[in-house]
Design a protein around this motif. Structure first.
Motif, PDB file in Angstrom:
ATOM      1  N   GLN A 134      -0.728  68.215  20.487  1.00 16.12           N
ATOM      2  CA  GLN A 134      -0.393  66.870  20.941  1.00 16.12           C
ATOM      3  C   GLN A 134      -1.420  65.831  20.499  1.00 16.12           C
ATOM      4  O   GLN A 134      -2.612  66.124  20.361  1.00 16.12           O
ATOM      5  N   LEU A 135      -0.913  64.602  20.274  1.00 21.02           N
ATOM      6  CA  LEU A 135      -1.734  63.403  20.137  1.00 21.02           C
ATOM      7  C   LEU A 135      -1.352  62.480  21.286  1.00 21.02           C
ATOM      8  O   LEU A 135      -0.174  62.139  21.442  1.00 21.02           O
ATOM      9  N   HIS A 136      -2.339  62.106  22.090  1.00 19.01           N
ATOM     10  CA  HIS A 136      -2.071  61.230  23.234  1.00 19.01           C
ATOM     11  C   HIS A 136      -2.996  60.024  23.156  1.00 19.01           C
ATOM     12  O   HIS A 136      -4.219  60.154  23.170  1.00 19.01           O
ATOM     13  N   TRP A 137      -2.391  58.838  23.082  1.00 16.18           N
ATOM     14  CA  TRP A 137      -3.117  57.573  22.958  1.00 16.18           C
ATOM     15  C   TRP A 137      -2.974  56.832  24.275  1.00 16.18           C
ATOM     16  O   TRP A 137      -1.859  56.554  24.722  1.00 16.18           O
ATOM     17  N   SER A 138      -4.097  56.528  24.908  1.00 20.10           N
ATOM     18  CA  SER A 138      -4.040  55.897  26.226  1.00 20.10           C
ATOM     19  C   SER A 138      -4.921  54.655  26.274  1.00 20.10           C
ATOM     20  O   SER A 138      -5.920  54.539  25.555  1.00 20.10           O
ATOM     21  N   SER A 139      -4.546  53.718  27.134  1.00 14.91           N
ATOM     22  CA  SER A 139      -5.295  52.478  27.315  1.00 14.91           C
ATOM     23  C   SER A 139      -6.554  52.747  28.130  1.00 14.91           C
ATOM     24  O   SER A 139      -6.755  53.848  28.661  1.00 14.91           O
ATOM     25  N   ALA A 140      -7.396  51.722  28.248  1.00 15.65           N
ATOM     26  CA  ALA A 140      -8.647  51.875  28.993  1.00 15.65           C
ATOM     27  C   ALA A 140      -8.393  52.223  30.454  1.00 15.65           C
ATOM     28  O   ALA A 140      -9.212  52.900  31.092  1.00 15.65           O
ATOM     29  N   ASP A 141      -7.244  51.785  31.003  1.00 15.82           N
ATOM     30  CA  ASP A 141      -6.934  52.098  32.403  1.00 15.82           C
ATOM     31  C   ASP A 141      -6.031  53.318  32.547  1.00 15.82           C
ATOM     32  O   ASP A 141      -5.483  53.575  33.620  1.00 15.82           O
ATOM     33  N   GLY A 142      -5.867  54.088  31.461  1.00 15.07           N
ATOM     34  CA  GLY A 142      -5.166  55.364  31.546  1.00 15.07           C
ATOM     35  C   GLY A 142      -3.679  55.333  31.278  1.00 15.07           C
ATOM     36  O   GLY A 142      -3.020  56.384  31.334  1.00 15.07           O
ATOM     37  N   LYS A 143      -3.111  54.177  30.952  1.00  9.31           N
ATOM     38  CA  LYS A 143      -1.679  54.107  30.670  1.00  9.31           C
ATOM     39  C   LYS A 143      -1.385  54.646  29.266  1.00  9.31           C
ATOM     40  O   LYS A 143      -2.171  54.458  28.341  1.00  9.31           O
ATOM     41  N   THR A 144      -0.250  55.316  29.136  1.00  4.75           N
ATOM     42  CA  THR A 144       0.124  55.888  27.842  1.00  4.75           C
ATOM     43  C   THR A 144       0.603  54.795  26.892  1.00  4.75           C
ATOM     44  O   THR A 144       1.506  54.025  27.217  1.00  4.75           O
ATOM     45  N   LEU A 145      -0.022  54.731  25.720  1.00  3.93           N
ATOM     46  CA  LEU A 145       0.387  53.803  24.672  1.00  3.93           C
ATOM     47  C   LEU A 145       1.287  54.486  23.646  1.00  3.93           C
ATOM     48  O   LEU A 145       2.201  53.872  23.099  1.00  3.93           O
ATOM     49  N   THR A 147       7.086  61.503  21.932  1.00  8.75           N
ATOM     50  CA  THR A 147       7.719  61.835  23.201  1.00  8.75           C
ATOM     51  C   THR A 147       8.792  60.798  23.496  1.00  8.75           C
ATOM     52  O   THR A 147       8.553  59.594  23.415  1.00  8.75           O
ATOM     53  N   SER A 148       9.991  61.266  23.827  1.00  6.15           N
ATOM     54  CA  SER A 148      11.102  60.346  24.046  1.00  6.15           C
ATOM     55  C   SER A 148      12.036  60.917  25.099  1.00  6.15           C
ATOM     56  O   SER A 148      12.156  62.139  25.266  1.00  6.15           O
ATOM     57  N   ASP A 149      12.691  60.008  25.819  1.00  3.06           N
ATOM     58  CA  ASP A 149      13.663  60.433  26.817  1.00  3.06           C
ATOM     59  C   ASP A 149      15.019  60.748  26.191  1.00  3.06           C
ATOM     60  O   ASP A 149      15.894  61.326  26.836  1.00  3.06           O
ATOM     61  N   THR A 150      15.193  60.350  24.934  1.00  4.59           N
ATOM     62  CA  THR A 150      16.471  60.588  24.270  1.00  4.59           C
ATOM     63  C   THR A 150      16.479  61.968  23.631  1.00  4.59           C
ATOM     64  O   THR A 150      15.435  62.576  23.392  1.00  4.59           O
ATOM     65  N   LYS A 151      17.671  62.466  23.348  1.00  8.48           N
ATOM     66  CA  LYS A 151      17.802  63.785  22.739  1.00  8.48           C
ATOM     67  C   LYS A 151      17.424  63.754  21.265  1.00  8.48           C
ATOM     68  O   LYS A 151      16.999  64.760  20.701  1.00  8.48           O
ATOM     69  N   GLU A 152      17.609  62.588  20.632  1.00  7.33           N
ATOM     70  CA  GLU A 152      17.275  62.477  19.220  1.00  7.33           C
ATOM     71  C   GLU A 152      15.759  62.403  19.057  1.00  7.33           C
ATOM     72  O   GLU A 152      15.101  61.552  19.647  1.00  7.33           O
ATOM     73  N   GLN A 153      15.221  63.305  18.275  1.00  8.22           N
ATOM     74  CA  GLN A 153      13.784  63.335  18.050  1.00  8.22           C
ATOM     75  C   GLN A 153      13.495  63.104  16.570  1.00  8.22           C
ATOM     76  O   GLN A 153      14.080  63.752  15.703  1.00  8.22           O
ATOM     77  N   THR A 154      12.603  62.167  16.306  1.00  6.80           N
ATOM     78  CA  THR A 154      12.236  61.820  14.942  1.00  6.80           C
ATOM     79  C   THR A 154      10.826  62.310  14.661  1.00  6.80           C
ATOM     80  O   THR A 154       9.920  62.105  15.469  1.00  6.80           O
ATOM     81  N   THR A 155      10.636  62.955  13.534  1.00  3.89           N
ATOM     82  CA  THR A 155       9.311  63.435  13.149  1.00  3.89           C
ATOM     83  C   THR A 155       8.700  62.485  12.131  1.00  3.89           C
ATOM     84  O   THR A 155       9.327  62.143  11.123  1.00  3.89           O
ATOM     85  N   LEU A 156       7.471  62.053  12.419  1.00  2.00           N
ATOM     86  CA  LEU A 156       6.759  61.104  11.573  1.00  2.00           C
ATOM     87  C   LEU A 156       5.712  61.864  10.760  1.00  2.00           C
ATOM     88  O   LEU A 156       4.766  62.414  11.331  1.00  2.00           O
ATOM     89  N   PRO A 157       5.847  61.927   9.436  1.00  2.00           N
ATOM     90  CA  PRO A 157       4.892  62.679   8.619  1.00  2.00           C
ATOM     91  C   PRO A 157       3.612  61.887   8.380  1.00  2.00           C
ATOM     92  O   PRO A 157       3.651  60.693   8.073  1.00  2.00           O
ATOM     93  N   GLY A 158       2.469  62.564   8.529  1.00  2.00           N
ATOM     94  CA  GLY A 158       1.197  61.867   8.374  1.00  2.00           C
ATOM     95  C   GLY A 158       0.112  62.734   7.777  1.00  2.00           C
ATOM     96  O   GLY A 158       0.331  63.885   7.386  1.00  2.00           O
TER      97      GLY A 158
END
Length: 316
Positions: A84-95, A117-128
């Protein structure tokens, strides 16, 4: 003159000594012949451990804009694991959050596929891609639009990509007494939102004297440099304005020529006393415009007319 019996006795005494000497020397020979062994290179698993954990965002650039200038992105952090990659704000909110699939492709570099992460069934993969630029500096970039073009091949924060420049160490609050004078390691150099330093050029530096500079030297000891000239600071504005007087490349020449008078407007800001961001306008004016008509950048970002550098004070 020795008698026969005396000669025989000497030979009998010398023979064991010679044997011992030969055995001692022969036992040392293999040790002397062995070359010092090099330490084994780190395994892909060991190299990945060097990027796991928490990182602090120095720059987040996408769609020709610097996200870290937005309040919610200031002092944000990214936490990495093998999943996982998780990006969060200074106050802990998910960006931003994404499942990750890492593939080791170099020393130390990775291809990474991010599935947000998405609530929809369609998942897109971003190559990096990702690279440990220095032991405490990490670069990550991924394609966010036009996915049919495939994986990002360089570090880019343009309309199609996101680019993160990450540091293990958080930026301290600047003291207000930091000096521009000194030698600075170049961490990122965005031109048209494209990082020209890429995964290499770790030794590139910019050197500022009291009123002159030599920028984009391939190393501190290199004879040549990409840019040289003078500069004047104006601290009456926030952020501080810097007026460059370029003498090399010769003004008026090159692929993106500076004005013939050499004057290039820029701005700079200390993120802390040892970390600096510098932005300057390289084009976007008429050749007939006088120096005072050339606009200073209005923010720390890169696009078709503006370049952005992130630097940190070189370690002694």
């Amino acid at each position: 003159m020795l008698t026969v019996s005396e000669s025989t006795m000497i030979r009998n005494l010398a023979f064991p000594f010679v044997c011992v000497l030969w055995l001692t020397y022969s036992s040392v020979l293999p040790v002397m012949a062995q070359k010092p062994t090099k330490p084994a290179p780190p395994t892909p698993e060991e190299e990945f451990r060097s990027i796991e954990g928490k990182w602090h965002v120095l720059l987040a650039h996408e769609a020709d804009a610097n996200l870290t200038d937005r309040p919610e992105y200031k002092n944000s952090s990214v936490t990495l694991s093998d999943k996982q990659l998780h990006w969060s704000s200074a106050d802990g909110k998910t960006l931003f959050s994404a499942a990750c699939n890492w593939k080791h492709v170099g020393k130390p570099a990775w291809d990474v596929d991010l599935t947000p992460t998405s609530d929809t069934k369609e998942q897109t993969t971003l190559p990096g891609i990702a690279v440990l630029y220095d032991k405490d500096i990490l670069k990550i970039s991924w394609r966010r639009t036009n996915l049919d073009k495939g994986r990002a091949t360089n570090f880019n924060g343009n309309k199609e990509h996101t680019f993160l420049l990450l540091s293990r160490n958080p930026s301290a609050k600047p003291s207000g007494k930091a000096s521009l004078v000194g030698q600075w390691q170049m961490l990122a150099a965005l031109d048209d939102s494209f990082d020209k330093l890429g995964s290499g050029r770790r030794s590139a530096v910019a050197i500022f004297e009291t009123d002159s500079f030599a920028a984009w030297k391939s190393s501190p000891s290199a004879k040549g440099s990409g840019y040289t000239g003078g500069y004047v600071l104006d601290n009456s504005h926030q952020p501080t304005r810097i007026k460059f007087n370029i003498t090399f490349p010769p003004p008026g020449s090159g692929a993106t020529p500076t004005p013939k008078d050499g004057m290039v407007p820029g701005i700079l800001e200390f993120l802390d006393d040892d970390t600096l961001r510098l932005c300057y306008r390289e084009s976007g004016w008429k050749s007939t415009d006088p120096p005072e008509a050339r606009q200073y950048p209005e923010g720390f970002y890169s696009d078709g007319n503006i370049n952005l550098w992130i630097l940190r004070r070189a370690k002694p």
